[in-house]
Motif scaffolding. Sequence first.
Motif, mmCIF file in Angstrom:
data_model
loop_
_atom_site.group_PDB
_atom_site.id
_atom_site.type_symbol
_atom_site.label_atom_id
_atom_site.label_comp_id
_atom_site.label_asym_id
_atom_site.label_seq_id
_atom_site.Cartn_x
_atom_site.Cartn_y
_atom_site.Cartn_z
ATOM 1 N N TYR A 256 3.152 4.907 -6.768
ATOM 2 C CA TYR A 256 2.595 4.566 -8.072
ATOM 3 C C TYR A 256 1.551 5.603 -8.502
ATOM 4 O O TYR A 256 1.505 6.035 -9.663
ATOM 5 C CB TYR A 256 1.982 3.169 -8.012
ATOM 6 C CG TYR A 256 1.494 2.626 -9.330
ATOM 7 C CD1 TYR A 256 2.387 2.311 -10.342
ATOM 8 C CD2 TYR A 256 0.135 2.411 -9.557
ATOM 9 C CE1 TYR A 256 1.949 1.802 -11.556
ATOM 10 C CE2 TYR A 256 -0.321 1.895 -10.770
ATOM 11 C CZ TYR A 256 0.597 1.599 -11.763
ATOM 12 O OH TYR A 256 0.150 1.094 -12.956
ATOM 13 N N TYR B 299 0.839 -1.209 0.000
ATOM 14 C CA TYR B 299 0.000 0.000 0.000
ATOM 15 C C TYR B 299 0.869 1.252 0.000
ATOM 16 O O TYR B 299 0.584 2.234 -0.698
ATOM 17 C CB TYR B 299 -0.889 0.032 1.245
ATOM 18 C CG TYR B 299 -2.192 -0.713 1.151
ATOM 19 C CD1 TYR B 299 -3.058 -0.543 0.069
ATOM 20 C CD2 TYR B 299 -2.590 -1.573 2.181
ATOM 21 C CE1 TYR B 299 -4.266 -1.222 0.008
ATOM 22 C CE2 TYR B 299 -3.797 -2.255 2.132
ATOM 23 C CZ TYR B 299 -4.628 -2.083 1.049
ATOM 24 O OH TYR B 299 -5.830 -2.751 0.984
ATOM 25 N N GLN C 67 1.299 -7.290 -5.228
ATOM 26 C CA GLN C 67 1.730 -6.170 -6.063
ATOM 27 C C GLN C 67 0.911 -6.098 -7.355
ATOM 28 O O GLN C 67 0.483 -5.013 -7.769
ATOM 29 C CB GLN C 67 3.229 -6.314 -6.383
ATOM 30 C CG GLN C 67 4.118 -6.077 -5.174
ATOM 31 C CD GLN C 67 5.581 -6.338 -5.472
ATOM 32 O OE1 GLN C 67 6.303 -5.478 -5.963
ATOM 33 N NE2 GLN C 67 6.032 -7.547 -5.169
ATOM 34 N N GLU D 37 -8.368 -1.326 -4.127
ATOM 35 C CA GLU D 37 -8.587 0.077 -4.470
ATOM 36 C C GLU D 37 -9.453 0.749 -3.408
ATOM 37 O O GLU D 37 -9.204 1.902 -3.006
ATOM 38 C CB GLU D 37 -9.235 0.194 -5.850
ATOM 39 C CG GLU D 37 -9.145 1.572 -6.464
ATOM 40 C CD GLU D 37 -7.720 2.041 -6.689
ATOM 41 O OE1 GLU D 37 -7.438 3.219 -6.382
ATOM 42 O OE2 GLU D 37 -6.889 1.235 -7.162
ATOM 43 N N LYS E 76 2.139 1.829 -3.323
ATOM 44 C CA LYS E 76 1.057 2.253 -4.225
ATOM 45 C C LYS E 76 0.888 3.772 -4.186
ATOM 46 O O LYS E 76 0.474 4.390 -5.179
ATOM 47 C CB LYS E 76 -0.248 1.536 -3.857
ATOM 48 C CG LYS E 76 -1.427 1.843 -4.788
ATOM 49 C CD LYS E 76 -2.629 0.997 -4.413
ATOM 50 C CE LYS E 76 -3.881 1.417 -5.177
ATOM 51 N NZ LYS E 76 -3.761 1.202 -6.631
ATOM 52 N N MET F 263 -2.533 -4.730 -6.408
ATOM 53 C CA MET F 263 -2.584 -3.328 -5.969
ATOM 54 C C MET F 263 -2.242 -2.363 -7.096
ATOM 55 O O MET F 263 -2.824 -1.280 -7.201
ATOM 56 C CB MET F 263 -1.653 -3.115 -4.787
ATOM 57 C CG MET F 263 -2.190 -3.681 -3.492
ATOM 58 S SD MET F 263 -1.448 -2.911 -2.063
ATOM 59 C CE MET F 263 -2.084 -3.987 -0.768
ATOM 60 N N TYR F 264 -1.283 -2.732 -7.954
ATOM 61 C CA TYR F 264 -0.927 -1.871 -9.079
ATOM 62 C C TYR F 264 -1.861 -2.064 -10.266
ATOM 63 O O TYR F 264 -1.849 -1.252 -11.199
ATOM 64 C CB TYR F 264 0.502 -2.163 -9.546
ATOM 65 C CG TYR F 264 1.593 -1.901 -8.536
ATOM 66 C CD1 TYR F 264 1.604 -0.753 -7.756
ATOM 67 C CD2 TYR F 264 2.634 -2.810 -8.375
ATOM 68 C CE1 TYR F 264 2.627 -0.517 -6.841
ATOM 69 C CE2 TYR F 264 3.669 -2.580 -7.462
ATOM 70 C CZ TYR F 264 3.644 -1.441 -6.700
ATOM 71 O OH TYR F 264 4.654 -1.219 -5.801
#
Length: 492
Positions: free
Chosen positions: A385, A379, A414, A475, A382, A417-418
């Motif tokens: 990101y 997180y 990963q 998300e 992220k 989350m991405y």
Amino acid sequence: MEYFVGIDLGTSSVRAVAVDVSGQTVAAGQCEYDIKKPELDRAEQDMNQLWESTVLAIRQMLDEKPGIKDQIGGIGFSGQMHGLVMVDQDIRPIGNAIIWADQRTGEQISHIYETVPEEEFGRVFENRLSAGFLLPSLVWVREKQPQSYEKIYKVMLPKDYIRYKICGELGTDASDASSTGMWDMKNRTWAYGILEKLGIPKDLLVESHESYEKAGQVTEECAGLTGLKKGTFVAYGGGDSLMMELGNGMIRGGLMASTIGTACHLTCALDAPLFDPKLRTNTWCHGGEHLWSIMGAHLSGGVALKWLKNNILGAESFDAMTALAQEVPAGSEGLLFLPYLNGERTPHNDPNAKAVYLGMTLRHDKRHMIRSTMEGIVYSMKESYAIFRSLGIKGDRIIAAGGGAKSPLFRQIQADMYDCPIYTNQGKEQASIGAAMTAAVGSGYFKDYEEACGQMVHLSPEVTEPIPENVKLYEEEFLRFKEIYFANKALF
């Protein structure tokens, strides 16, 4: 057969790795050491101990493949970034190195910005100063330990001292120097104007070169200690995050690396020095002219799992921990972990930030704690990101690197989350391969990084794809995660 060696000076260990010209590891040695914490907010290391560990790692590497020393075409370096090493006129360390994890210099950063306003500073450095950077650490020494400051002949970064012990020449490279707080990012040189305003004598600085350039050659003394061949070519090498990018073939945009090691970072190669106007991320010089990199840095990565394993759970191993974590669904049934065990850099740049478990109930157990710790680490990445995307950086694929790349669960978290496919490198020594690559290019074996990457970098055919329902869940949970810091900042 010709070989090249990458010496990777990390925070917890040093590795010496010999690779062939196809990037395959043929021999390796490793020696571990610890961070010294004389006070809660301090992080130091004894450079003499790190040099002794480097000697041992090199000897282990050479013992693993006897006779290799005569076929080594060059040596390059990868090193933990930001840290301050001070030496006297005899090139002996003055006290311990103050490394990147140190958090003592909040007051000194304020003093620096009183002299050079943050906006003016940011236009030149293209970064915000953080605790653990060489410049504020040096100012701290000047203010708190004037007797040590007066003894300083030169300052450098940790890997630069190790390289000096191997080749007998002082210097640094643009990728590592750009992380000190003393750098002019666009012009790839020391920020002499800022340093003059701060009263930092330019005579304290070593010369800076590009990572692939020749720093010297193995000395007779080093050859006697390590077993390396006298006269072997030595390149400057670079900062570990940049060398890891080289080892992953990241020399142009469109490819990101998500690295989970002791700390962790998200990086992307650039052909121009793009930086976040809010200075939440870092922009560094890369391994050669016309190359830069943008990075989101996070101070608690694998160290958070190590803390949980050793200090809280007394777990048998990391593999045993991740096996337990796999029994828990994505989202850890509402348990969130803010992984700021050592402050945080991106996006808050707050040395006072603390770790938090939020949402714990009677139904949660150690399995949830393990998985939420892993999720909290990603997180935090992220957040970087999201900043990259806001700057128009749209990586089409992400390479998992560092220790986290070894874990299928970490790779899946990963990817989810991405919301992006996660690739891995077939080799597991990206930083060392990148370091070796600087020597292979500098010695003339390869004409440039493009040719070197084409021969030495090999991605695995295995790809971890995002799971749509997990993407949606993460998300939503990410919105909660981002609120934890702001809800607790005053308490920190």
